[in-house]
Enzyme design. Structure first.
Site, short mmCIF file in Angstrom:
data_model
loop_
_atom_site.label_atom_id
_atom_site.label_comp_id
_atom_site.label_asym_id
_atom_site.label_seq_id
_atom_site.Cartn_x
_atom_site.Cartn_y
_atom_site.Cartn_z
N LYS A 72 -58.26 28.42 -21.18
CA LYS A 72 -58.81 28.22 -19.83
C LYS A 72 -59.85 27.11 -19.82
CE LYS A 72 -58.98 32.79 -19.02
NZ LYS A 72 -59.35 34.06 -18.43
N ARG A 126 -49.82 36.02 -29.31
CA ARG A 126 -49.91 35.39 -28.00
C ARG A 126 -48.79 34.38 -27.85
NH1 ARG A 126 -54.93 34.39 -27.11
NH2 ARG A 126 -54.80 32.73 -25.59
N GLU A 156 -60.18 38.12 -17.47
CA GLU A 156 -61.53 37.73 -17.07
C GLU A 156 -61.37 36.78 -15.89
OE1 GLU A 156 -65.43 35.40 -18.77
OE2 GLU A 156 -63.91 36.05 -20.19
P1 ATP Z 1 -59.62 32.17 -22.77
O1 ATP Z 1 -58.62 31.05 -22.69
O2 ATP Z 1 -60.84 31.91 -21.96
O3 ATP Z 1 -59.83 32.73 -24.13
P2 ATP Z 1 -57.84 34.31 -22.17
O4 ATP Z 1 -56.62 33.46 -21.99
O5 ATP Z 1 -58.00 35.16 -23.36
O6 ATP Z 1 -59.08 33.38 -21.98
P3 ATP Z 1 -58.28 36.63 -20.51
O7 ATP Z 1 -58.58 36.63 -19.07
O8 ATP Z 1 -59.27 37.21 -21.43
O9 ATP Z 1 -58.00 35.13 -20.86
O10 ATP Z 1 -56.85 37.24 -20.79
C1 ATP Z 1 -56.37 38.40 -20.17
C2 ATP Z 1 -55.30 39.00 -21.01
O11 ATP Z 1 -54.24 38.08 -21.20
C3 ATP Z 1 -55.81 39.36 -22.39
O12 ATP Z 1 -55.34 40.65 -22.71
C4 ATP Z 1 -55.22 38.33 -23.29
O13 ATP Z 1 -54.99 38.82 -24.58
C5 ATP Z 1 -53.92 37.98 -22.57
N1 ATP Z 1 -53.52 36.62 -22.90
C6 ATP Z 1 -54.23 35.49 -22.72
N2 ATP Z 1 -53.56 34.43 -23.19
C7 ATP Z 1 -52.38 34.87 -23.66
C8 ATP Z 1 -51.24 34.27 -24.29
N3 ATP Z 1 -51.19 32.96 -24.50
N4 ATP Z 1 -50.21 35.06 -24.64
C9 ATP Z 1 -50.24 36.38 -24.41
N5 ATP Z 1 -51.28 37.02 -23.85
C10 ATP Z 1 -52.34 36.28 -23.47
#
Ligand code: ATP
Ligand code: MG
Length: 565
Positions: A274, A264, A37
């Site tokens: 974020k 994650r 996003e």
């Molecule tokens: P927020 O912190 O706002 O929840 P987000 O980190 O989930 O946001 P996105 O832009 O939705 O941000 O993430 C893009 C992709 O990265 C998604 O597929 C998410 O699952 C993956 N992602 C985000 N954070 C992690 C993490 N810590 N480890 C592995 N994958 C991640």
């Protein structure tokens, strides 16, 4: 991607993909996607997802990974984030080829899919406010309550949804909900919202739309539209999988990818939400998204972390189904290892102490050969100027040294790396008693750093020639937070209470060897004995600024040795 990345990792996701390909599913194709996003900068957690999605695709002939901006929320998204995300993915070493996509490109199709659900009686327009919807949702132990609008006719729903789109209703006045089951044990299936009114300009579609799809609705259908074969996401979406499948089944699409969840990445001593990262930037706790202390890819780039080290780290930590926390020291060990093999060594003095070699001719300069990287003979050698007045590190001298201090002291002989043995003969102090200069003598027979008579010295110091060295500002970093899990806070405080007040130390009086004159922003070097440093974008001509990425001391190796890993 470079070939020095770790041997190809194997994990449960790669096993699933391999089995699908072997069975000829999807015609043997592998299509993955990374769906950020655009509401912030990418961080090291995203790197794990990027390495997985692009890595899985790259393992197969014709495999592709799409970069898809999940831009369904006009309120929080900005073009700046879209640009930074693309440049960070490229910097990490991945290429989406022709497959740069935006969920907003599918708004027409998604709207048509929503109408299809309405027409088959699987979605309805609801007039409850978001508070009322939340209040009727029920709990894990109690079922929810049906909305009074749940039984609206198809015709009425179609009409109201069209009028939502036409802008007749204000934000929050009406939403489109899936008609699933308010008593489902899975809360995400209790008539989730599919569309809401947002009267806001979108960074790509301007004012064309005032209804926007929710993540759960847009995501599975975007995967389907793009022909994704394996939709990989993090564990918190496990409960959403049933909704993912429900929507694709009810809309009746041809392509129905499987959603597969993995753990994650959590990293110690930092935050990755974020929302928190934005709070650090907006609260002025850091200088920006690319502050070298941030866990963002742009911060790590600025700090001098090579992309190959991040890829290797992501490969090594692997992909599993259970959440855990990785020690930051483990990432640093990857960085150190990569830089050890590839970074040029240079001489730099962070806190200079003046040394005058009394028996060295005034006005004379000689060039001494220094090895660029003892790990890689191919990197060759360079010449270092040596002269009568030098700087050494202030820490490398003690007037009254304890027993295990093997560096310089009055009457003691040490080696200047690649140069000569010197002996300290006198100490000059200012009125306050502070040492401001050392008087030394050198042994001309030890040129290159070895004594022909075989005598040994215990200490080897780095140094620069005062007349030739160039000034530099040096920024030293510690972890941004002093707790392993900064999100854990005492009642009444927020996570910024866990910030480490010593996370940045700026030294303004550094001196570096002249070969660094004009070094390009981003150049990574090892300062002998001090760590790995990278030229910061703040450097202007004649005023170099360096960030220390990692020290030479390997805390990770120590942890491993102690068996505490
Ligand atoms: P927020 O912190 O706002 O929840 P987000 O980190 O989930 O946001 P996105 O832009 O939705 O941000 O993430 C893009 C992709 O990265 C998604 O597929 C998410 O699952 C993956 N992602 C985000 N954070 C992690 C993490 N810590 N480890 C592995 N994958 C991640
Ligand atoms: Mg998210």
């Amino acid at each position: 991607m470079s070939s020095d990345d770790a041997p190809r990792a194997t994990d449960f996701i790669r096993s699933i993909v391999a089995a699908d390909v072997a069975a000829g599913k999807n015609g043997g194709r592998v299509v993955t996607r990374f769906p950020p996003e655009p509401n912030g900068y990418l961080h090291i957690g995203h790197a794990k997802s990027i390495c997985l999605n692009f890595g899985v695709a790259a393992a197969y002939d014709g495999g592709v990974c799409h970069l898809r901006f999940d831009d369904t929320n006009p309120i929080t998204e900005e073009g700046e984030y879209v640009r930074s995300i693309q440049s960070d993915v490229r910097w990490l070493g991945f290429d989406w080829g022709d497959h740069l996509h935006y969920t907003s490109d599918y708004f027409d199709q998604l709207y048509a899919f929503a109408v299809r659900l309405i027409e088959k009686g699987a979605a309805y327009v609801c007039d409850l406010s978001s508070e009322e919807i939340a209040a009727r949702r029920g709990t894990l132990t109690e079922p929810g309550t049906n909305s009074p609008y749940r039984e609206r006719s198809v015709a009425e729903n179609r009409d109201l949804f069209e009028r939502m789109r036409a802008g007749e209703f204000e934000n929050g006045e009406r939403v489109l909900r899936a008609k699933i089951n308010m008593a489902s044990p899975n809360l995400t299936l209790r008539d989730p919202i599919l569309y809401r009114v947002h009267k806001a300009s979108h960074h790509r579609t301007d004012d064309r739309w005032c209804v926007y799809p929710m993540y759960d609705f847009a995501h599975c259908l975007s995967d389907s539209i793009e022909g994704i074969t394996h939709s990989l996401c993090t564990l918190e979406f496990a409960d959403h999988r049933a909704l993912y499948d429900w929507i694709l089944d009810e809309v009746g699409v041809d392509c129905h990818p499987p959603q597969i969840e993995f753990a994650r990445l959590n990293l110690s001593h930092t935050v990755m939400s974020k929302r928190m990262l934005r709070a650090l930037v907006e609260g002025g706790h850091v200088s920006g998204w690319d502050d070298p202390r941030m866990p963002t890819l742009s911060g790590m780039r600025r700090r001098g972390y090579p992309p190959g080290a991040i890829r290797r780290f992501c490969n090594e930590i692997g992909v599993a189904k259970r959440d855990n926390t990785i020690q930051l020291a483990r990432l640093e060990a990857s960085v150190r290892d990569e830089l050890n093999r590839h970074a040029q060594r240079v001489m730099a003095v962070l806190r200079p102490l003046r040394v005058v070699i009394e028996n060295y001719p005034d006005g004379q300069t000689e060039e001494l050969e220094a090895v660029n990287n003892p790990e890689d003979a191919g990197m060759g050698t360079r010449m270092l100027p040596f002269s009568r007045v030098l700087y050494i590190e202030r820490d490398d001298f003690l007037e009254d040294p304890p027993r295990k201090f093997f560096r310089l002291a009055p009457g003691r002989e040490v080696r200047l790396r690649y140069a000569y043995f010197i002996t300290c003969t006198d100490v000059v102090k200012d009125e306050a008693g502070e040492v401001i200069e050392l008087r030394c003598r050198y042994d001309p027979a030890t040129r290159g750093g070895e004594a022909p008579d075989g005598r040994k010295v215990k200490g080897t110091l780095h140094w620069v020639s005062a007349a030739h060295a160039i000034p530099a500002e040096v920024r030293l970093y510690e972890t941004l937070f002093d707790r392993e899990d900064p999100a854990e806070v005492e009642v009444g405080k927020d996570f910024t209470a866990n910030l480490n007040p010593h996370s940045l130390e700026t030294l303004s009086g550094g001196r570096v060897e002249p070969s660094l004159a004009g070094a390009a922003v981003g150049t990574r070097v090892q300062f002998e004995r001090l760590g790995y440093f990278c030229v910061d974008p703040d450097s202007a001509r004649g005023s170099l600024v360096f960030n220390r990425g990692v020290t030479l001391r390997d805390t990770w190796a120590k942890i491993v040795k102690k068996g505490a890993a």
